[in-house]
Design an enzyme around this catalytic site. Structure first.
Site, PDB file in Angstrom:
ATOM      1  N   ASP A   7      -7.279  37.747  44.020  1.00  0.00           N
ATOM      2  CA  ASP A   7      -7.974  36.649  43.350  1.00  0.00           C
ATOM      3  C   ASP A   7      -8.984  37.238  42.374  1.00  0.00           C
ATOM      4  O   ASP A   7      -9.011  38.456  42.121  1.00  0.00           O
ATOM      5  CB  ASP A   7      -8.580  35.663  44.367  1.00  0.00           C
ATOM      6  CG  ASP A   7      -9.805  36.209  45.087  1.00  0.00           C
ATOM      7  OD1 ASP A   7     -10.201  37.371  44.832  1.00  0.00           O
ATOM      8  OD2 ASP A   7     -10.388  35.460  45.904  1.00  0.00           O
ATOM      9  N   CYS A  64      -9.012  40.241  48.049  1.00  0.00           N
ATOM     10  CA  CYS A  64      -9.938  39.198  47.613  1.00  0.00           C
ATOM     11  C   CYS A  64     -11.344  39.747  47.818  1.00  0.00           C
ATOM     12  O   CYS A  64     -11.531  40.961  47.860  1.00  0.00           O
ATOM     13  CB  CYS A  64      -9.674  37.880  48.329  1.00  0.00           C
ATOM     14  SG  CYS A  64      -9.901  37.891  50.124  1.00  0.00           S
ATOM     15  N   THR A  66     -13.418  39.528  50.453  1.00  0.00           N
ATOM     16  CA  THR A  66     -13.562  40.143  51.772  1.00  0.00           C
ATOM     17  C   THR A  66     -12.250  40.630  52.374  1.00  0.00           C
ATOM     18  O   THR A  66     -12.272  41.399  53.339  1.00  0.00           O
ATOM     19  CB  THR A  66     -14.128  39.106  52.757  1.00  0.00           C
ATOM     20  OG1 THR A  66     -13.224  37.994  52.782  1.00  0.00           O
ATOM     21  CG2 THR A  66     -15.515  38.640  52.344  1.00  0.00           C
ATOM     22  N   HIS A  97       1.216  49.860  65.908  1.00  0.00           N
ATOM     23  CA  HIS A  97       1.328  48.941  67.053  1.00  0.00           C
ATOM     24  C   HIS A  97       1.750  47.526  66.662  1.00  0.00           C
ATOM     25  O   HIS A  97       2.357  46.835  67.470  1.00  0.00           O
ATOM     26  CB  HIS A  97      -0.017  48.848  67.792  1.00  0.00           C
ATOM     27  CG  HIS A  97      -0.358  50.096  68.556  1.00  0.00           C
ATOM     28  ND1 HIS A  97      -1.425  50.169  69.426  1.00  0.00           N
ATOM     29  CD2 HIS A  97       0.241  51.318  68.574  1.00  0.00           C
ATOM     30  CE1 HIS A  97      -1.477  51.381  69.958  1.00  0.00           C
ATOM     31  NE2 HIS A  97      -0.487  52.108  69.450  1.00  0.00           N
ATOM     32  N   HIS A 132       5.547  48.376  71.958  1.00  0.00           N
ATOM     33  CA  HIS A 132       4.927  47.506  70.962  1.00  0.00           C
ATOM     34  C   HIS A 132       5.930  46.511  70.366  1.00  0.00           C
ATOM     35  O   HIS A 132       5.546  45.440  69.905  1.00  0.00           O
ATOM     36  CB  HIS A 132       4.284  48.346  69.855  1.00  0.00           C
ATOM     37  CG  HIS A 132       3.265  49.291  70.402  1.00  0.00           C
ATOM     38  ND1 HIS A 132       2.099  48.856  70.974  1.00  0.00           N
ATOM     39  CD2 HIS A 132       3.265  50.641  70.516  1.00  0.00           C
ATOM     40  CE1 HIS A 132       1.408  49.896  71.408  1.00  0.00           C
ATOM     41  NE2 HIS A 132       2.097  51.004  71.156  1.00  0.00           N
TER      42      HIS A 132
END
Ligand code: RB5
Length: 144
Positions: A7, A64, A66, A97, A132
């Site tokens: 963004d 973005c 964060t 994992h 996993h």
């Protein structure tokens, strides 16, 4: 092929990471944005995750402010396992994992050199499978 999108908070970081990936020989599909004003992160997350869902890209990178909004949006899409990472350890474990297929990072959280290090660590790690795989299958069952 790696899909990448951002963004308005992360255009410069996207350009830097794209150049970094191309410099290592990766093919990159850039879904934007390219600096044209503001963008809604869910719309960009949808473009990158679509590229994975339709098979044109194997992995995605979403950026973005964060990385959080992108990861929330990306994880709504079936088959997407997105992780928001701010250091290499989580990025590596997200591949080992969780068979993570979308890496999200925050341009307002990370400097570009750390972001490159996280990206390299992520791309350099394969899913471990084994015990996993059963857990990732449990995630798939939640999606159904
Ligand atoms: C945009 O201002 C900001 O909200 C966005 O880049 C992101 O951080 C959302 O999670």
């Amino acid at each position: 092929m790696i899909a990448i999108g951002c963004d308005h908070a992360a255009v410069a970081l996207k350009e830097e990471l794209k150049a970094h990936l191309k410099g290592q020989g990766f093919e990159v599909e850039d879904v934007g944005i390219h600096g044209e004003g503001k963008a809604d992160y869910p719309a960009v997350a949808l473009k990158v995750t679509r590229a994975i869902s339709n098979g044109s890209c194997e992995l995605g990178v979403l950026l973005c402010g964060t990385g959080v909004g992108m990861s929330i949006a990306a994880n709504k899409v079936r088959g997407i396992r997105a992780a928001c990472c701010s250091e290499p350890y989580s990025a590596i474990l997200s591949r080992l994992h969780n068979d993570c297929n979308v890496l999200c990072m925050g341009a307002r959280v990370l400097g570009p050199e750390l972001a490159k290090m996280i990206l390299d660590a992520w791309l350099g790690t394969e899913f471990e499978g084994g015990r996993h795989a059963a857990r990732v299958d449990m995630i798939r069952r939640i999606e159904r």
